[in-house]
Enzyme design. Sequence first.
Site: not given
Ligand code: F6R
Length: 608
Positions: A2, A27, A75, A100-101, A481, A485, A488, A504, A603
Amino acid sequence: MCGIIGAVAQRNVEAILVAGLKRLEYRGYDSAGLALIDAQEEIVRARVEGKVDLLAAQLKQHPLHGHTGIAHTRWATHGAPSEKNAHPHMSGSDFALVHNGIIENYSELREELIKLGYVFNSQTDTEVIVHLLAEQYKGSKDLLTAVKQTIERLHGAFALAILYRPEPQHIIAVRKGSPLVIGLGIEENFLASDQLALLPVTQEFIYLEEGDIADLHADKVLIYDAHGKSVERKIQHSDLQHQSVERGAYRHFMLKEIFEQPIAISNTLEGRIINSQVPDEIFGVHASKTFEKIKQVQIVACGTSYHAGLVARYWLESMARIPCRVEVASEIRYRNPVVQAGTLFVTLSQSGETADTLAALREAKKTGYAATLAICNVPQSSLVRESDLVLLTRAGPEIGVASTKAFTTQLVALLLLTIVLGRRHGLTNEKVLLSELQQLPRLLEETLTLAKPIEKLAEQFVLKNNSLFLGRGAQYPIALEGALKLKEISYIHAEAYPAGELKHGPLALIDEDMPVIAIAPNDDLLEKLKSNLQEVRARGGKLFVFADAIVAIEKHPDIQIITVPSVSAVIASIVYTIPMQLLAYYVAYLKGTDIDKPRNLAKSVTVE
Ligand code: F6R
């Protein structure tokens, strides 16, 4: 997650609020809304399920006017994304509120309020707050007192912005667990979940502290701390230009941020290497004293940041010879781990506001760690403010939901940490490592020239439903990673395995429909990896191998080789991240997904 924005001004604030919501879009959200107090002293409101553009279009048809207003991108947590559940929520015609929260005790409060005759129009936890506020106001007849009484009854983490119809001259804002920043203008003041939303209107900010309540008027901002005491908070100037959060010539923020990595890494390194040494002080003035007593490291993070931690474990143990554990924040915070004397607790985070990481840090401060260190991208974040030591990654604003430059700059910061801790434990190649780090920006520029061939390669992934990423040693987290990527942003199921684990279990998955991506720099485990790739080939798997030019990989129609610049084993983890990001980006681009705001994701994950 949010986003909140609010404004009190001498002019109509509708456009400022909508522009602010646009800037908070990154976000992640699923509905949006705004409320203003108009010239007739009525609260007028507009809400939509879907994008801010939809809200803007609705407001174009039916404009709203008012000098005081609040707005929100939601959100969904409690209740599906819908117009009814979108904020602002109202109690009667007098109170409007955005939140927010999460309110953990919302169901008992809801029952209590229903018994008192309040009618709920949404399934949100937020609506509980606004009715509770109306109820408290009946007793005190004073808005600030009613707000204080209301938040005393709420369990959870939240940020609030509140309008009260009979008092159009101000907004009340609360910060308790979720970030909120005040933006100071000339005869107008603002609030937002993050400063990026306010850059077009101001560069002067006050970062509220935990428990603060702010009373915003056009000509003044009054702040009360958690005990209700009137306090002055420092005004901070931001040098960020609002253009720095614009896309420029790039199709997506993610692509822009992938291409910004050479400069971001130069910024991370700037001033951090002096006379071919990394001074302890880059972590804080008392860092030397702290590092002397460190015997092991516990790294805690989420998502992509967690993957950076996994790479650092290889570095810290193999080069610095310091035991290192890495754990996701959502687990360690509830696990009551055994803490050994002399352990440095390191959090990694782009935003510095991730609820799980922050909660893990707060828990850690009660449990005997020698010190806490935050490696973070946002200087004013809660994580930075609450840690003993800090190293800022200086990646610049990251808007794409999928983290890219934040990750590689975290890796650089972690290598600096490996060096300062390692020299106390026998690390002798500091100068070599530093010279490799200094070459990184150039090497990344070179690696980015792979964009075109990878775009072409991506065509082979568009119709796939599954994929497997393989790496060994410090490349295994890069495989993780790469898989994160891809899943997502392209929504293709992707898994990562240390290549030695294939036999395995996962080998059973291999067929011609399962592309297998392998990360193969020229390191100690290369020959082992090659044998693992043979296991895939022998079962008809299609291999995409990202490899150093000097690595001799068997030529075969089912093996495609993408040549990556020659680099040392240590910095390979950083360099090989780039093709993984590019592959995910181009597959998603060809699939036509919403790359910067992938479905269901946010985000900054400020709720648990
Ligand atoms: C993936 C991504 C998330 C963040 C995670 C932690 O691309 O962006 O997995 O890495 O939500 O976020 P931060 O780094 O802001 O604590």
